[in-house]
Design an enzyme around this catalytic site. Structure first.
Site, short mmCIF file in Angstrom:
data_model
loop_
_atom_site.label_atom_id
_atom_site.label_comp_id
_atom_site.label_asym_id
_atom_site.label_seq_id
_atom_site.Cartn_x
_atom_site.Cartn_y
_atom_site.Cartn_z
N LYS A 33 0.33 -1.75 0.24
CA LYS A 33 0.14 -0.40 0.33
C LYS A 33 0.91 1.60 0.22
O LYS A 33 0.12 2.54 -0.05
CB LYS A 33 -1.02 0.28 1.24
CG LYS A 33 -2.39 -0.86 1.00
CD LYS A 33 -3.75 -0.14 1.69
CE LYS A 33 -4.79 -0.97 1.31
NZ LYS A 33 -4.31 -2.59 1.68
N SER A 57 0.80 -10.50 -0.38
CA SER A 57 1.07 -8.58 -0.34
C SER A 57 1.04 -7.93 0.47
O SER A 57 1.27 -6.68 1.06
CB SER A 57 -0.48 -8.58 -1.09
OG SER A 57 -1.13 -9.43 0.09
C1 LIG Z 1 -4.64 -3.38 1.11
C2 LIG Z 1 -4.46 -4.98 1.24
C3 LIG Z 1 -4.88 -5.81 -0.23
C4 LIG Z 1 -5.80 -5.84 -1.15
O1 LIG Z 1 -5.63 -4.45 -1.78
P1 LIG Z 1 -7.33 -3.97 -2.39
O2 LIG Z 1 -6.55 -2.40 -3.91
O3 LIG Z 1 -7.79 -3.21 -1.42
O4 LIG Z 1 -8.27 -4.98 -3.02
C5 LIG Z 1 -4.63 -7.10 -0.20
N1 LIG Z 1 -3.32 -7.28 0.42
C6 LIG Z 1 -2.76 -6.77 1.88
C7 LIG Z 1 -2.01 -7.14 2.41
C8 LIG Z 1 -3.45 -5.63 1.70
O5 LIG Z 1 -3.16 -4.44 3.10
#
Ligand SMILES: *Cc1c(COP(=O)(O)O)cnc(C)c1O
Length: 323
Positions: free
Chosen positions: A54, A305
């Protein structure tokens, strides 16, 4: 078909944010490659500054502001990775940041974001009430709202991951992406499909409160009941006035799959014992899909992510699943 976002904006974002974010590692997983019958690589946003992707979108948004907006400062509503990203980027760029949270958010999470230098506003009994406070502060103080996903600069920032993949992986067939609001998968899809139109994009989310999945099924943004999940970073809706991400996911994502809580826990443990990777629940959903045969096909990248998980919970999950 014209998309709301172009690869040119993502290329611009890549140049803009380069001094502030990591180009994260992309590592072959031999175990997952065996399962999949073709090479699987893991894109480790767990290694990003702040422990999640993010930061890319937040940094790009903050760098898009004009002088008046910069001096007014920014505001975000978040319990986790988005708040960390905004706080980190604001501190780095010398902007004032306010992060609003409800009274129900655990103190450790509040303190983690405060430690990055943001002003914390703790208010109300729910995320919605925290949002109302944020709106009031925007009206009163002229702060700039930073959306966690439904903003073109945020989406373009997340899309820089797609550029990195296309530059690093020749003949890429499938990209597996965790989905909540859809900024991550939207940005990656725009970049990847512009450069390789036949690449397959698979979104993965938990089967408990999957707002984007239900919205795509219904053909329009719908509300879902929020439930507790190991993938807490995937909770929340997509907004009934969704501007960008619903259309991007609708146009570009080939498949959406759901995983259970048990599959998420198993994937977290699998990543830890087999790859020595610490992933939070949201970060592990792509691997959960691969381990259960729901995704993959050909040379595949799974986006891991984020890594921001309570370590007491994490160690319990992995210990219970020791090989
Ligand atoms: C926010 C987030 C997501 C999802 O991202 P979006 O853009 O809201 O679809 C996935 N994994 C993690 C660790 C996140 O913080």
């Amino acid at each position: 078909m014209t998309l709301a976002l172009s690869i040119a904006e993502i290329r611009q974002a890549a140049t803009t944010i380069a001094p502030h974010v990591c180009r994260t590692p992309l590592r072959v997983s031999s175990g997952l490659s065996q399962y999949n019958g073709a090479e699987v690589l893991l894109k480790l946003e767990t290694m990003q500054n702040t422990g999640a992707f993010k930061l890319r979108g937040a940094t790009n948004k903050l760098l898009s502001l004009d002088d008046a907006e910069r001096s007014a400062g920014v505001i975000a509503v978040s319990t986790g990775n988005h708040g960390r990203g905004v706080a980190f980027a604001a501190a780095k760029l010398g902007l004032h940041a306010v992060v609003c949270m409800s009274e129900l958010v655990p103190t450790v999470k509040v303190e983690a974001i405060r430690a990055l230098g943001a002003e914390m506003v703790i208010t109300g009994k729910s995320q919605d009430e925290a949002e109302e406070t944020a709106l009031a502060m925007i009206a009163e103080l002229g702060l700039v709202y930073v959306s966690p996903f439904d903003d073109r600069h945020v989406i373009a920032g997340q899309g820089t991951i797609g550029l990195e993949l296309m530059a690093a992986v020749p003949a890429l067939d499938t990209i597996i992406v965790p989905v909540s609001g859809g900024g991550l998968i939207g940005g990656i899809s725009v970049a990847a499909k512009a450069l390789r139109p036949d690449v397959r994009i698979v979104g993965v989310t938990m089967d408990r409160g999957a707002a984007m999945y239900e919205s795509i099924k219904a053909g329009k943004p719908v509300q879902v009941e929020e439930m507790v999940s190991l993938a807490d970073s995937l909770g929340g809706g997509i907004g009934s006035n969704n501007r960008y991400t619903f259309d991007l996911v609708h146009a570009l994502v080939d498949d959406m799959v759901l995983v259970t809580e048990a599959q998420i826990a198993d994937a977290m443990a699998w990543l830890y014992w087999n790859e020595r990777i610490v992933a939070e629940g949201a970060g592990a959903v792509g691997v959960a899909a691969l381990l259960n045969g729901f995704a993959g096909g050909g040379r595949t990248v799974a986006i891991v992510s984020g890594c921001n998980v309570d370590m007491a919970d994490f160690t319990e999950i992995v210990r219970e699943r020791a090989p």
